[in-house]
Every structure is written in C-alpha cells, then in structure tokens.
Motif scaffolding. Structure first.
Motif, PDB file in Angstrom:
ATOM      1  N   VAL A 161     -11.845   4.172   0.202  1.00  0.00           N
ATOM      2  CA  VAL A 161     -12.356   2.810   0.423  1.00  0.00           C
ATOM      3  C   VAL A 161     -11.626   1.830  -0.487  1.00  0.00           C
ATOM      4  N   GLU A 162     -11.462   2.225  -1.741  1.00  0.00           N
ATOM      5  CA  GLU A 162     -10.779   1.353  -2.699  1.00  0.00           C
ATOM      6  C   GLU A 162      -9.352   1.059  -2.253  1.00  0.00           C
ATOM      7  N   ALA A 163      -8.665   2.095  -1.783  1.00  0.00           N
ATOM      8  CA  ALA A 163      -7.285   1.909  -1.322  1.00  0.00           C
ATOM      9  C   ALA A 163      -7.232   1.014  -0.088  1.00  0.00           C
ATOM     10  N   VAL A 164      -8.173   1.212   0.821  1.00  0.00           N
ATOM     11  CA  VAL A 164      -8.236   0.408   2.049  1.00  0.00           C
ATOM     12  C   VAL A 164      -8.477  -1.064   1.718  1.00  0.00           C
ATOM     13  N   LEU A 165      -9.388  -1.316   0.791  1.00  0.00           N
ATOM     14  CA  LEU A 165      -9.696  -2.699   0.415  1.00  0.00           C
ATOM     15  C   LEU A 165      -8.522  -3.347  -0.308  1.00  0.00           C
ATOM     16  N   GLN A 166      -7.892  -2.597  -1.194  1.00  0.00           N
ATOM     17  CA  GLN A 166      -6.751  -3.140  -1.940  1.00  0.00           C
ATOM     18  C   GLN A 166      -5.576  -3.461  -1.022  1.00  0.00           C
ATOM     19  N   ALA A 167      -5.475  -2.713   0.056  1.00  0.00           N
ATOM     20  CA  ALA A 167      -4.367  -2.944   0.998  1.00  0.00           C
ATOM     21  C   ALA A 167      -4.645  -4.116   1.939  1.00  0.00           C
ATOM     22  N   GLY A 168      -5.846  -4.697   1.847  1.00  0.00           N
ATOM     23  CA  GLY A 168      -6.171  -5.864   2.663  1.00  0.00           C
ATOM     24  C   GLY A 168      -6.601  -5.545   4.080  1.00  0.00           C
ATOM     25  N   ALA A 169      -7.130  -4.338   4.294  1.00  0.00           N
ATOM     26  CA  ALA A 169      -7.485  -3.919   5.655  1.00  0.00           C
ATOM     27  C   ALA A 169      -8.730  -4.621   6.185  1.00  0.00           C
ATOM     28  N   LEU A 170      -9.631  -5.034   5.289  1.00  0.00           N
ATOM     29  CA  LEU A 170     -10.933  -5.534   5.733  1.00  0.00           C
ATOM     30  C   LEU A 170     -10.799  -6.743   6.663  1.00  0.00           C
ATOM     31  N   GLN A 171     -10.037  -7.726   6.253  1.00  0.00           N
ATOM     32  CA  GLN A 171      -9.901  -8.939   7.065  1.00  0.00           C
ATOM     33  C   GLN A 171      -9.200  -8.660   8.392  1.00  0.00           C
ATOM     34  N   ILE A 172      -8.244  -7.754   8.354  1.00  0.00           N
ATOM     35  CA  ILE A 172      -7.540  -7.413   9.606  1.00  0.00           C
ATOM     36  C   ILE A 172      -8.504  -6.741  10.577  1.00  0.00           C
ATOM     37  N   LEU A 173      -9.309  -5.823  10.062  1.00  0.00           N
ATOM     38  CA  LEU A 173     -10.280  -5.128  10.918  1.00  0.00           C
ATOM     39  C   LEU A 173     -11.331  -6.096  11.461  1.00  0.00           C
ATOM     40  N   LEU A 174     -11.753  -7.048  10.637  1.00  0.00           N
ATOM     41  CA  LEU A 174     -12.744  -8.027  11.097  1.00  0.00           C
ATOM     42  C   LEU A 174     -12.201  -8.857  12.262  1.00  0.00           C
ATOM     43  N   ARG A 175     -10.896  -9.124  12.231  1.00  0.00           N
ATOM     44  CA  ARG A 175     -10.298  -9.897  13.334  1.00  0.00           C
ATOM     45  C   ARG A 175     -10.302  -9.102  14.638  1.00  0.00           C
ATOM     46  N   VAL A 217      -1.957   0.231   6.948  1.00  0.00           N
ATOM     47  CA  VAL A 217      -2.461  -1.144   7.042  1.00  0.00           C
ATOM     48  C   VAL A 217      -1.334  -2.091   7.446  1.00  0.00           C
ATOM     49  N   SER A 218      -0.145  -1.819   6.946  1.00  0.00           N
ATOM     50  CA  SER A 218       1.016  -2.637   7.327  1.00  0.00           C
ATOM     51  C   SER A 218       1.311  -2.494   8.819  1.00  0.00           C
ATOM     52  N   ILE A 219       1.209  -1.263   9.317  1.00  0.00           N
ATOM     53  CA  ILE A 219       1.412  -1.024  10.755  1.00  0.00           C
ATOM     54  C   ILE A 219       0.370  -1.788  11.565  1.00  0.00           C
ATOM     55  N   LEU A 220      -0.883  -1.722  11.116  1.00  0.00           N
ATOM     56  CA  LEU A 220      -1.970  -2.416  11.813  1.00  0.00           C
ATOM     57  C   LEU A 220      -1.743  -3.921  11.814  1.00  0.00           C
ATOM     58  N   SER A 221      -1.354  -4.448  10.676  1.00  0.00           N
ATOM     59  CA  SER A 221      -1.127  -5.890  10.563  1.00  0.00           C
ATOM     60  C   SER A 221      -0.008  -6.346  11.490  1.00  0.00           C
ATOM     61  N   SER A 222       1.072  -5.575  11.505  1.00  0.00           N
ATOM     62  CA  SER A 222       2.215  -5.930  12.361  1.00  0.00           C
ATOM     63  C   SER A 222       1.829  -5.871  13.833  1.00  0.00           C
ATOM     64  N   ALA A 223       1.063  -4.851  14.191  1.00  0.00           N
ATOM     65  CA  ALA A 223       0.690  -4.682  15.602  1.00  0.00           C
ATOM     66  C   ALA A 223      -0.244  -5.793  16.074  1.00  0.00           C
ATOM     67  N   THR A 224      -1.111  -6.273  15.190  1.00  0.00           N
ATOM     68  CA  THR A 224      -2.067  -7.316  15.600  1.00  0.00           C
ATOM     69  C   THR A 224      -1.426  -8.697  15.680  1.00  0.00           C
ATOM     70  N   THR A 225      -0.297  -8.867  15.010  1.00  0.00           N
ATOM     71  CA  THR A 225       0.360 -10.185  15.015  1.00  0.00           C
ATOM     72  C   THR A 225       1.611 -10.208  15.886  1.00  0.00           C
ATOM     73  N   SER A 226       1.947  -9.058  16.448  1.00  0.00           N
ATOM     74  CA  SER A 226       3.172  -8.981  17.251  1.00  0.00           C
ATOM     75  C   SER A 226       3.016  -9.753  18.563  1.00  0.00           C
ATOM     76  N   THR A 227       4.115 -10.330  19.008  1.00  0.00           N
ATOM     77  CA  THR A 227       4.124 -11.061  20.290  1.00  0.00           C
ATOM     78  C   THR A 227       4.875 -10.279  21.362  1.00  0.00           C
ATOM     79  N   ALA A 228       5.110  -9.007  21.090  1.00  0.00           N
ATOM     80  CA  ALA A 228       5.847  -8.178  22.051  1.00  0.00           C
ATOM     81  C   ALA A 228       5.098  -8.085  23.369  1.00  0.00           C
ATOM     82  N   ALA A 229       5.854  -7.904  24.422  1.00  0.00           N
ATOM     83  CA  ALA A 229       5.256  -7.879  25.763  1.00  0.00           C
ATOM     84  C   ALA A 229       4.475  -6.601  26.026  1.00  0.00           C
ATOM     85  N   SER A 230       4.874  -5.512  25.383  1.00  0.00           N
ATOM     86  CA  SER A 230       4.232  -4.213  25.645  1.00  0.00           C
ATOM     87  C   SER A 230       2.899  -4.127  24.911  1.00  0.00           C
ATOM     88  N   ARG A 231       1.937  -4.936  25.373  1.00  0.00           N
ATOM     89  CA  ARG A 231       0.637  -5.025  24.708  1.00  0.00           C
ATOM     90  C   ARG A 231      -0.099  -3.687  24.682  1.00  0.00           C
TER      91      ARG A 231
END
Length: 681
Positions: free
Chosen positions: A116-130, A77-91
């Motif tokens: 599911v419990e682990a995914v929700l606790q890690a905050g993945a839901l809002q990131i996936l919705l975005r 989830v941390s990897i996903l969050s970083s990738a969705t907020t990154s401004t790197a050129a290599s999109r």
C-alpha cells in the motif's frame, strides 16, 4: 501386488519432472520487470507480463516483497498512467493494459501495508480514482476493486467529508449502478469516518439513507453497507436514533433479518452493526431472544475457516465487554466451553486465537463463575501455551485473559497462579520486544502478586522483581507506571523481611525519583508503593526515615506541589500510615504538616479537609485520628497545637459530612480530641 508396486514407480518421477518444468517456465522476476519497463515491447507481451506479475504475487507476501525491491510498483503505475492518458487509436488494447495494471496494483495493496505504501508513493491513488468515470465498465470495475483494497489499509489517506466536492463524489459513488463502485464508496466511509462530526456530516448529507437502500442490493453492496453503517453509528447515540427511528425501525429490522442471511460474512457484519447500536444505546435490543441470537450466531461463525471465523471472536468480545447481563447469558449458553473447544483443536490462525483469548478475558472480567469454569477447562494450560506464541497480539491477549481470571480471590488465596509454570513465561514476557505485550504482562503480574495468602518468593526467584525494577526506569511512561503498580502490589501485606529484600533491589533513590516522575500517574503509583511499604508493623515505618528522612521529605514536597487528587490522596495515606507508628513517627508527621508557628502559612491539611473530593477529606481526617490517639504520650501536646491552628474547628465542620467515611473519621478524631477537654480556658 508386484504389478501395483511396479506401476507406481514411474509416476513419481513424472510428477516431479512436470513440477520442475512448470517452475522453469515461470518468468524470472528481473525479466518481467525488464519487459514492463521497456517502451519497445509489443502490447501483447506487456499485457502478458502484467498477468504473469499478478499471478505471481497474489496471496504471496514474499513474492510481493521481492517485486517491491525490484521497483515493480512505480513501473506498473507508470504503465497505468501512460495508458490512461494515451491518445492512441487502439483503445481496446490500452483498456486491457489499464485493467491488468489496476489489478496488479490492487494485488500489491491487498493485505500488505508495504505494498500500500509503495502504491501510494507512486501516485496510483489519483489515477485509479479517475478510472471511476471511465467509459469502459470493465475498467471501472478494475479501478474500483483496486481502490477498495487500498482503502482497507490504515495507511490509505483519510477522505475529507467536509469538502463539498468530496461529499458530492462520495454520493455519486453510492448512487452508481455498478456494485463495485458503490462498494468502494462504502469502503471509503468505513476507512475514513472516525469522529462524531464526520458521522453527523454523513448523516446530514443523506448517506445513511443511501446505505440503508443498499442493504437490499447485491452481496457486495449489502456487506459494504453494513460495514459502513457500523462506522457511522459507532458510539454516536444521536446518529443511531436517526437510523432506528424512521418508518418504525425498518432499517433496524432489516439488519436484524440479515443476521440470518445465508452468507457468513453478511451475518457477521449484521451482528457487528447491532452490537454497535446496543453498545451506544443499551435501551435498544434488550429482548432476550435477540441477545441470545447474537451470542449463538457469533459462536457458530467461529467455525468458519476464513476471515469470518477470525473476526467472530472480536465481535463476541465487543458484545459482552463490560456487560454483566450478557456475560451471564454467554455463560449459560456454554460459551466458555465452546471457546475452549476451539483452543483444544489447535492449529488456529493467530488472529482467531487473539480474539478467543480477548473474548475469554471479557467473560472473566466480572463473574467468578466464568473464571472457575475456564480454570476447570485447562484455561491456564491454554494461556501458558499462548504466552510463548510467535504472534505478539496472541501473547498480549493471553496476558489480558490471565489478568482477568487472576481477579479471583479464591484462586489467588489458593496460590493457583503463583507457580513456576505460570510465573516463568510471564516474567519472560517482561523482556518482550513488543511494548503492548510487556504492558499486558505487567497487568497480569499486578493482579497475581496481590496474592497475600502465600509467599511471593516464587515470583522473585523467577527474576520478576529484578525485571520490574528495570521497567520502572523505562523511558516509556506506560511501562514505568505499570511496573511501579506491580511493585506496589508486590509489597502489599508482605512481611518485613520481604519488604527489605524488595527495597534493596528497588533502592530509596529510585523510589524518590519515581515520586517526582514527570507523569502524575507514575507519581500516584510510586506514592501508593510507599504507602504499602509503611503499612504494617512499626519496623516498616523506619524505611522512610532512612537517609536523613529523604523519602518522607519527598512525599511531603509532592503533597504540597501536586495538583492531581489521586497523587495527593496516596501521599496523605503515606502520612496516615507513618502517623500510626510510635511517638517519633507521629511527631515527624506533625512537624511536616504544621512546620510553622500559628500565624504562618496555613497547613495543606486545611485544604484537604475542605476539598470537594471525599477521598481527600477521608485521608486527611484519618491522619488526624492517628495523630490524636489518646494512648500515645505526646497526644496532648499535638491536640493543643491542633486547637491553636484551627484544625479542631475544621473537624467540627465535617462531623456531618455527606460521605460516611469522612463522617466516621472526623467524629473519631474529634472524640479523641475531646478526651483532653473542650479547649476552654
């Protein structure tokens, strides 16, 4: 021949060596997590690590659990969050990481609540919705698929349809051209729509119209829409009328047509949608051809080797539950035979087994012909085997099935169920670790021990009585109630010796405690137990007079203080049975009901004779019948007292009661009173 044997020799070691090699090349879990956690690992290695992780956990609960313990989900989830907020050129590189991360999260959530419990606790839901509004269609697909898997779990948060922005978001999902996104919208509805207000809100917002339109879309859209429609329509006749009404029932006809679709899951979901409609509005889908078609389609779907085959018997159960016409139809279509054929095959998944036993239970809930047929097809053998199954759900379903087939008076009288082969596994389930299994077992026992044509010693010898007494002291009120219910039936119409044995194990103090239980439904069953205890010979009545009348005093106190009609009725019938005894017994009841001289507080029996509940009026009148029996030596004295307190006048008021039972008892009591004169000076 030697050549063949020789040729086969080297092949086995080669195969073994290949397997060993492939195992050695599989990444070690700790190494995978290390690569994913590192901030210095190159993009290609991180993507490969995500793929490797996904491949290891897909369909493997053990692997999922192992990686959960290693902290894989927060890491991904941390990897996903970083990738969705990154401004790197290599999109493009980042998008690949997002897609793989979302896929891993979805894999953890798929059919695995801990994931599911682990995914929700890690905050993945809002990131996936975005991700749903992401410019890359592949990213959108990955996010939507993962979200659908999360929303298939009961642990997923409910979607609040009453917030305007949420409803707008939902409609945007349903309006999307991407089938995975529309499927997600439908999944959100299926998961979250649970109340009639939510159903109406979705209908008013135009969601039903959107879903109807999606029935003509892709396979994903069709299936998701059917599932969502079933959730919106369930037990809501108002919303159903809006669904079936427009355009001469076009939507309903579309669903009927989909029952013949080439895809098994579509056929199942269409059937389930129609079942929901018929259960809420029986006036619809009355056509015999449609009803027969539903039964036959669901039977056919039982042969599906996957999830459809597991869910089909539950749909069949829902179709026939409580509907005698459909049970007769199913019987005529040999449904019992076909379900038993599936049981005969063996090697069924637990969920499918559970569904089959529940369907058989519903079939046998009313019709003796169904019970007889099931028993003739080794039904008890299948049930006995299922009562020892590893799955608690299967064990409970088997008990429910046994409960319904044991409603057969003919087979009860023949002692069909009061055998060690049935009793031993059933009694053992009273100690089951699952409360639902214990409750289901108690339900079956309650029916079987009514078996008044044979000795009940088999049940007692199997340890059943001891277990019932233990469960009557349970902290769980449902277990207490069902245990006392079973004890009530066990003591029904048994001889005095058996009653004494039961009472010795149960004890008067336990019965007294149960009569005063905090839960009214336990009180009711406890009083019914005492009612059965004192039903029979005069010798039986002595039990309520033991220990200084403690049991009888408790009964009268409960009658005076309880508010629930069912408790009062059972309490009054205890007094009715006691009043059927000898003079000592009749006088005791008389003194309990009329403890004060005329002019004191009015007896509770007045309230019961004037009650709106005909059952209470009947029980009160019946008690008076037993108190005024002319052949008893003290009848004249009791009649005189009844005249003085005004009971005779009250009896006259109900001799034309609209309830036949009340009228009969009142006239009988009044007739007996009149044998001592009309009371004129």
């Amino acid at each position: 021949m030697p050549t063949s044997a020789s040729a086969s020799g080297p092949i086995q070691p080669q195969s073994s060596a290949e397997t060993s090699s492939s195992l050695q090349s599989r990444p070690i879990p700790e190494d995978l997590i290390g690569r994913l956690s590192s901030s210095t690992v190159p993009y290609e290695i991180k993507v490969k690590a995500l793929r490797d992780l996904k491949n290891q956990i897909i369909g493997n609960r053990t692997k999922k659990l192992s990686f959960l313990k290693l902290g894989a989900v927060p890491c991904v989830v941390s990897i996903l969050s970083s990738a969705t907020t990154s401004t790197a050129a290599s999109r493009g590189n980042l998008d690949s990481i997002i897609i793989q991360s979302a896929a891993v999260i979805g894999s953890f959530a798929c059919g695995f609540d801990a994931g599911v419990e682990a995914v929700l606790q890690a905050g993945a839901l809002q990131i996936l919705l975005r991700l749903i509004s992401y410019p890359n269609e592949k990213v959108v697909d990955a996010g939507a698929r993962s979200l659908k898997l999360i929303y298939q779990s009961k642990l997923a948060p409910k979607f609040d349809f009453f917030k305007d922005q949420n409803m707008e978001f939902l409609l945007s999902l349903l309006n999307c051209d991407n089938e995975n996104v529309t499927g997600l919208g439908a999944s959100v509805i299926t998961h979250s729509c649970q109340t009639s207000m939510e159903q109406r809100a979705l209908g008013d917002a135009g969601v039903i119209t959107k879903l109807i339109n999606l029935l003509g879309g892709s396979l994903i859209q069709r299936d998701s829409s059917l599932e969502s429609l079933a959730a919106i329509l369930k037990e809501n006749s108002e919303v159903i009328l809006k669904f079936v009404g427009p355009e001469n029932g076009r939507a309903l006809n579309v669903v009927i047509e989909l029952t013949m679709d080439k895809y098994p899951r579509t056929r199942l979901l269409a059937c389930m949608c129609l079942i929901v409609i018929r259960n809420a509005l029986p006036s619809y889908l009355q056509d015999l051809q449609i009803k027969t078609k539903l039964v036959l389609i669901l039977l056919e779907l039982l042969d599906d080797p996957g999830q459809v085959g597991e869910e089909a018997p539950f749909a069949l159960s829902s179709l026939i539950a409580g509907k005698e016409d459909l049970q007769k139809l199913a019987f005529q279509e040999n449904v019992i035979d076909k379900l038993c054929n599936h049981l005969e095959k063996g090697s069924l998944q637990a969920k499918c087994l559970q569904g089959i036993f529940l369907a058989l239970a519903d079939l046998c809930s009313r019709l003796e012909s169904c019970r007889t047929r099931l028993l003739s097809l080794k039904g008890l053998h299948f049930i006995n085997h299922a009562m020892t199954h590893d799955s608690a759900e299967v064990r409970a379903a088997a008990c429910i099935c046994l409960r319904n087939i044991s409603r057969s008076v003919e087979n009860l009288s023949a002692g069909t169920f009061m055998k060690e082969s049935v009793m031993n596994p059933l009694v053992q389930l009273l100690c089951d670790t699952s409360t639902s299994v214990q409750v289901a077992a108690l339900g079956a026992i309650s029916n079987i021990v009514v078996d008044f044509m044979v000795q009940k010693t088999t049940f007692i010898q199997c340890g059943g009585l001891k277990q019932l007494v233990e469960l009557s002291k349970s902290m769980d009120s449902t277990l207490r109630m069902n245990a006392v219910w079973a004890l009530r039936n066990l003591i029904f119409l048994v001889n005095d010796r058996c009653k004494e044995a039961i009472l010795l194990e149960l004890t008067q103090s336990t019965i007294t405690s149960l009569i005063c239980d905090p839960e009214a439904f336990v009180q009711e069953q406890a009083l019914a137990l005492v009612r059965n205890l004192v039903d029979g010979s005069t010798d039986c009545i002595k039990h309520v007079f033991a220990e200084d009348f403690s049991l009888l005093d408790t009964v009268i106190r409960q009658i005076q203080s309880a508010s629930k009609a069912e408790v009062l009725i059972q309490g009054m019938y205890v007094l009715t049975n006691v009043a059927s005894g000898n003079e000592l017994h009749k006088e005791a009841v008389m003194n309990l009901l009329f403890p004060t001289p005329p002019g004191g507080p009015q007896s509770i029996i007045f309230k019961f004779l004037q009650s709106n509940d005909s059952r209470l009026r009947t029980s009160a009148a019946w008690t008076l019948v037993n108190l005024t029996l002319p052949s008893s030596s003290g009848a004249f004295s009791r009649v005189s007292k009844l005249r003085k307190v005004g009971i005779v006048s009250q009896l006259k008021n109900i001799i034309n009661d609209p309830c036949l039972d009340v009228k009969l008892r009142a006239r009988t009591a009044l007739g007996q009173v009149m044998t001592f004169g009309d009371g004129s000076p």
